[in-house]
Design an enzyme around this catalytic site. Structure first.
Site, mmCIF file in Angstrom:
data_model
loop_
_atom_site.group_PDB
_atom_site.id
_atom_site.type_symbol
_atom_site.label_atom_id
_atom_site.label_comp_id
_atom_site.label_asym_id
_atom_site.label_seq_id
_atom_site.Cartn_x
_atom_site.Cartn_y
_atom_site.Cartn_z
ATOM 1 N N ARG A 36 -15.115 7.144 10.227
ATOM 2 C CA ARG A 36 -15.765 7.154 11.542
ATOM 3 C C ARG A 36 -14.741 6.778 12.614
ATOM 4 N NH1 ARG A 36 -18.650 3.347 14.375
ATOM 5 N NH2 ARG A 36 -18.559 1.817 12.693
ATOM 6 N N GLU B 101 6.183 22.948 12.452
ATOM 7 C CA GLU B 101 6.418 24.003 13.448
ATOM 8 C C GLU B 101 5.104 24.601 13.950
ATOM 9 O OE1 GLU B 101 8.266 27.740 12.149
ATOM 10 O OE2 GLU B 101 7.762 27.225 10.089
ATOM 11 N N THR C 64 -0.088 -3.121 12.663
ATOM 12 C CA THR C 64 1.140 -3.909 12.787
ATOM 13 C C THR C 64 1.936 -3.583 14.058
ATOM 14 O OG1 THR C 64 1.354 -4.404 10.461
ATOM 15 C CG2 THR C 64 3.415 -4.249 11.682
ATOM 16 N N LYS D 275 0.838 -1.214 0.000
ATOM 17 C CA LYS D 275 0.000 0.000 0.000
ATOM 18 C C LYS D 275 0.864 1.251 0.000
ATOM 19 C CE LYS D 275 -0.686 1.923 3.558
ATOM 20 N NZ LYS D 275 -1.636 1.600 4.592
ATOM 21 N N ILE E 128 -8.969 1.427 4.740
ATOM 22 C CA ILE E 128 -8.588 0.823 3.461
ATOM 23 C C ILE E 128 -9.315 1.501 2.304
ATOM 24 C CG2 ILE E 128 -8.599 -1.314 2.098
ATOM 25 C CD1 ILE E 128 -8.121 -2.860 4.691
HETATM 26 P P1 NDP Z 1 -12.615 -0.177 8.774
HETATM 27 O O1 NDP Z 1 -13.336 -0.797 9.901
HETATM 28 O O2 NDP Z 1 -11.624 0.889 9.031
HETATM 29 O O3 NDP Z 1 -13.688 0.413 7.749
HETATM 30 C C1 NDP Z 1 -14.713 -0.375 7.230
HETATM 31 C C2 NDP Z 1 -15.653 0.523 6.456
HETATM 32 O O4 NDP Z 1 -16.631 -0.265 5.803
HETATM 33 C C3 NDP Z 1 -16.392 1.517 7.326
HETATM 34 O O5 NDP Z 1 -16.543 2.709 6.603
HETATM 35 C C4 NDP Z 1 -17.725 0.822 7.544
HETATM 36 O O6 NDP Z 1 -18.794 1.688 7.786
HETATM 37 C C5 NDP Z 1 -17.932 0.157 6.210
HETATM 38 N N1 NDP Z 1 -18.796 -1.024 6.298
HETATM 39 C C6 NDP Z 1 -18.709 -2.054 7.180
HETATM 40 N N2 NDP Z 1 -19.664 -2.976 6.930
HETATM 41 C C7 NDP Z 1 -20.353 -2.519 5.863
HETATM 42 C C8 NDP Z 1 -21.461 -3.018 5.139
HETATM 43 N N3 NDP Z 1 -22.046 -4.174 5.464
HETATM 44 N N4 NDP Z 1 -21.922 -2.300 4.111
HETATM 45 C C9 NDP Z 1 -21.343 -1.107 3.776
HETATM 46 N N5 NDP Z 1 -20.292 -0.580 4.432
HETATM 47 C C10 NDP Z 1 -19.806 -1.289 5.462
HETATM 48 O O7 NDP Z 1 -12.002 -1.386 7.980
HETATM 49 P P2 NDP Z 1 -10.928 -1.450 6.814
HETATM 50 O O8 NDP Z 1 -11.284 -2.661 6.044
HETATM 51 O O9 NDP Z 1 -10.833 -0.160 6.097
HETATM 52 O O10 NDP Z 1 -9.571 -1.681 7.608
HETATM 53 C C11 NDP Z 1 -9.480 -2.702 8.600
HETATM 54 C C12 NDP Z 1 -8.489 -2.314 9.642
HETATM 55 O O11 NDP Z 1 -7.175 -2.458 9.131
HETATM 56 C C13 NDP Z 1 -8.560 -0.868 10.098
HETATM 57 O O12 NDP Z 1 -9.536 -0.680 11.095
HETATM 58 C C14 NDP Z 1 -7.189 -0.592 10.590
HETATM 59 O O13 NDP Z 1 -7.087 -0.959 11.937
HETATM 60 C C15 NDP Z 1 -6.337 -1.503 9.731
HETATM 61 N N6 NDP Z 1 -5.649 -0.716 8.688
HETATM 62 C C16 NDP Z 1 -4.725 0.213 9.071
HETATM 63 C C17 NDP Z 1 -4.080 0.982 8.128
HETATM 64 C C18 NDP Z 1 -3.097 2.010 8.557
HETATM 65 O O14 NDP Z 1 -2.594 1.928 9.671
HETATM 66 N N7 NDP Z 1 -2.785 3.005 7.727
HETATM 67 C C19 NDP Z 1 -4.362 0.831 6.697
HETATM 68 C C20 NDP Z 1 -5.362 -0.149 6.411
HETATM 69 C C21 NDP Z 1 -5.962 -0.883 7.381
HETATM 70 P P3 NDP Z 1 -19.156 2.234 9.256
HETATM 71 O O15 NDP Z 1 -18.124 3.260 9.590
HETATM 72 O O16 NDP Z 1 -20.524 2.811 9.058
HETATM 73 O O17 NDP Z 1 -19.145 1.056 10.156
#
Ligand code: NDP
Length: 461
Positions: free
Chosen positions: A210, A450, A316, A51, A184
Site C-alpha cells: 500500500r 534504456e 536510512t 537483508k 519488510i
Molecule cells: P510497513 O508499514 O511498510 O508495512 C506494514 C504492513 O503490515 C502493512 O502491510 C500493514 O497493512 C500491515 N499491518 C499493520 N498492522 C497490522 C495488523 N494489526 N494486522 C495485520 N497487518 C497489519 O512496515 P514494515 O514493518 O514492512 O517496514 C517498516 C518501515 O521500514 C517501512 O515503512 C520502511 O520505511 C522501512 N523499510 C525500508 C526498507 C527499504 O528501504 N528497502 C526495507 C524494510 C523496511 P496496511 O497496509 O493495511 O496498513
C-alpha cells in the site's frame, strides 16, 4: 551562560545518531554518544545490510537455475548451507560494528555504553550494567533511538518472530508464513523463498505494498507469485498455535497454514521506552513518535530528535540527511557551504523483493490528484537475459508526466537492479527534467534502463 560538559549528547548509535555525532564533532563541537547495543542500529544489525546480503544469497538460486539456459552444467543440485550464510553475515556485521566504533573514535566523539535517560532538558543519565549510573550535561540533546517491530495482540502472539529474529534463526524454516504486505513482509517473503523456503504471505488488504503505485503493486505481486510465493490477500490471522516446534496458523474464514516459522512484519514503532520523555514533557504522537519542528526541535527547548523515532520516513538515507541538516542548524554549515534543509519530496526508494522495485516521485493516482492532466508511459517486457534463461520474469518501467509542464513527476521500475537504476534517474526527477529531455537522452544498449529514454507511446492520459 550555563556550562555544560558536552555541546551535543546523542542517545542512539544508529544511522542518524552516528552521522549527527560525527559531523557535529567535525564542526568542533564536543560530542558524546550513548548506545546500549551494538553500533549501527537497525540498518547495520537487523535491517538494510543483512537483508541485502541475504537477498544476494537468494538471487543465486535463480542464477543457478538460469545458467543452464546459457550452457552451464552444474555438477548437482546446489544446496544452501544456512549456518555458513549466518556466520558470513555475522562476521561482516561485526566488521561494520567496528567501523562505526572507529568513526566515533576518529571523530573524537566520546562513546558511552549503556541506557540513556533524559533527566532534564540538558542532562542525561547513563545506566551501564558494569559501570553504574553516570550523569552528563549537554547544551543540546539528540534522541536518535530508532524503532522496533510492532506485533499486534492475538492468541499465540508469543509464538511468532519479527524481522529482528529472521537473520539468526537456529534452523532454516522449510515453511514460512509472513504476515504483513509492507516493505519488510514482501522483502522477507521473496528472500526466504529464494533461499529455499515455501512461503505464504498473508495480507489483510486488497493488494500488497500500500502506498506504492497501483500498477507497480499488481505487477510485483504477479511476479512474486510466478516465482512461487503464495500471496493471500484480504485475509488476516485469527490465532497461531504450536504443534511441537511447528506452528499452525488459523486464518479468519477457517483456512489453516502449517509453518516452521511465522514472521510478523506488521510495521514498526518508535523506540521511546525508558527515555524519560513524558516526565520531561517531550510531546509524542499516538504511536509514540516524537513530534519535532522543521529543525528537529522537540517541544522541550534543547532536546532534538530525528530518524525512525520521529517516524517521518523510516529510511536510512533520510535519517542521514536529517542528521546533517540538524548539525548545520545547531553548529553552522561546513565552511563555504549553505546550511542544508531537509526536503522530503522526491525521495527515491527501493523494495528488495525478487524482482526488486525502484521508485521516485508520485504514483499515478497521486499525480492525477496533484497535476490533473498527466501522461502515463509504460512498458513491460522480457529482459534480454531471460530470452535464454528460461525465466518468465518480466520487467516494468513507467513514467508519469505532468501534461502542462512536461516534467517527469513519477518514475517506477520493477525488475533486476531497479534500485541501482532508479537512484540515477532520481537526480533527473528531482531536477524536474521534462519528458522531452528524457527523450533527447541517448540510451545505453542493450539495457533495461534504456527503456526510460525510449518510451514514445502514451499508454493513457
Ligand atoms: P510497513 O508499514 O511498510 O508495512 C506494514 C504492513 O503490515 C502493512 O502491510 C500493514 O497493512 C500491515 N499491518 C499493520 N498492522 C497490522 C495488523 N494489526 N494486522 C495485520 N497487518 C497489519 O512496515 P514494515 O514493518 O514492512 O517496514 C517498516 C518501515 O521500514 C517501512 O515503512 C520502511 O520505511 C522501512 N523499510 C525500508 C526498507 C527499504 O528501504 N528497502 C526495507 C524494510 C523496511 P496496511 O497496509 O493495511 O496498513
Amino acid at each position: 551562560m550555563a556550562q555544560y560538559e558536552w555541546d551535543l549528547f546523542v542517545v542512539g548509535g544508529g544511522s542518524g545518531g552516528v552521522r549527527a555525532a560525527r559531523f557535529a564533532a567535525q564542526r568542533g563541537a564536543r560530542v558524546a554518544l550513548v548506545e546500549s547495543g551494538r553500533m549501527g542500529g537497525t540498518c547495520v544489525n537487523v535491517g538494510c545490510i543483512p537483508k541485502k546480503l541475504y537477498s544476494y544469497a537468494a538471487h543465486y538460486a535463480e542464477a543457478f537455475e538460469e545458467s543452464r539456459g546459457f550452457g552451464w552444467q552444474l555438477p548437482g543440485a546446489p544446496a544452501l548451507d544456512w549456518e555458513a550464510l549466518k556466520s558470513a553475515r555475522a562476521k561482516e556485521i561485526s566488521r561494520l560494528n567496528g567501523i562505526y566504533e572507529g568513526l566515533m573514535t576518529g571523530a573524537k566523539v566520546e562513546r558511552l555504553s549503556g541506557h540513556g535517560r533524559l533527566v532534564d532538558a540538558h542532562a542525561v543519565e547513563v545506566a551501564a550494567p558494569a559501570a553504574g549510573t553516570t550523569r552528563h550535561t549537554a547544551r543540546h540533546i539528540l534522541i536518535a533511538t530508532g524503532g522496533k517491530p510492532f506485533v499486534p495482540d492475538f492468541p499465540g502472539r508469543e509464538l511468532v518472530v519479527t524481522s529482528d529474529d529472521m537473520f539468526d534463526l537456529p534452523v532454516f524454516p522449510r515453511r514460512l508464513v509472513v504476515v504483513g504486505g509492507g516493505y519488510i513482509g514482501c522483502e522477507m517473503a521473496s528472500i526466504f523463498h529464494g533461499l529455499g523456503a515455501e512461503v505464504s504471505l498473508v495480507y489483510r488488504g486488497e493488494q500488497i505494498l500500500r502506498g506504492f503505485d497501483d500498477e507497480v503493486r499488481e505487477f510485483t505481486a504477479a511476479q512474486m507469485r510466478q516465482h512461487g510465493v503464495d500471496i493471500r490477500l484480504n485475509t488476516d490471522i485469527e490465532r497461531v498455535e504450536a504443534q511441537g516446534s511447528a506452528r499452525r496458523v488459523h486464518l479468519k474464514g477457517g483456512t489453516t497454514l502449517e509453518a516452521d516459522v511465522v514472521l510478523y512484519a506488521t510495521g514498526r514503532v518508535p523506540h521511546v521506552e525508558g527515555l524519560g520523555l513524558s516526565a520531561l514533557g517531550v510531546r509524542t504522537g499516538w504511536n509514540g513518535a516524537i513530534q519535532v519542528d522543521d529543525n528537529f526541535a522537540t517541544s522541550v527547548p534543547g532536546v532534538y530528535a530525528l530518524g525512525d523515532v520521529v517516524g517521518r520516513l523510516e529510511l536510512t538515507p533520510v535519517a542521514l540527511a536529517e542528521a546533517m541538516a540538524l548539525v548545520d542548524h545547531l553548529f553552522g554549515p561546513a565552511p563555504g557551504a549553505t546550511p542544508r534543509r531537509m526536503d522530503y519530496d522526491n525521495i527515491p526508494t527501493a523494495v528488495f523483493t525478487h524482482p526488486p522495485i525502484g521508485t521516485v516521485g508520485l504514483t499515478e493516482a497521486r499525480a492525477r490528484e496533484c497535476h490533473g492532466a498527466i501522461r502515463v508511459y509504460r512498458s513491460d517486457f522480457k529482459p534480454l537475459r531471460h530470452t535464454l534463461s528460461g525465466s518468465a520474469e518480466r520487467t516494468l518501467v513507467k513514467l508519469i508526466v505532468d501534461d502542462a509542464s512536461d516534467a517527469v513527476v513519477g518514475l517506477h521500475m520493477v525488475g533486476p537492479d531497479a534500485g541501482e537504476i532508479v537512484q540515477g534517474f532520481a537526480v533527473a526527477v528531482r531536477c524536474g527534467l521534462t519528458k522531452a529531455q528524457f527523450d533527447a537522452t541517448i540510451g545505453i544498449h542493450p539495457t533495461s534502463a534504456e527503456e526510460f529514454v525510449t518510451l514514445r507511446q502514451v499508454t493513457r492520459t
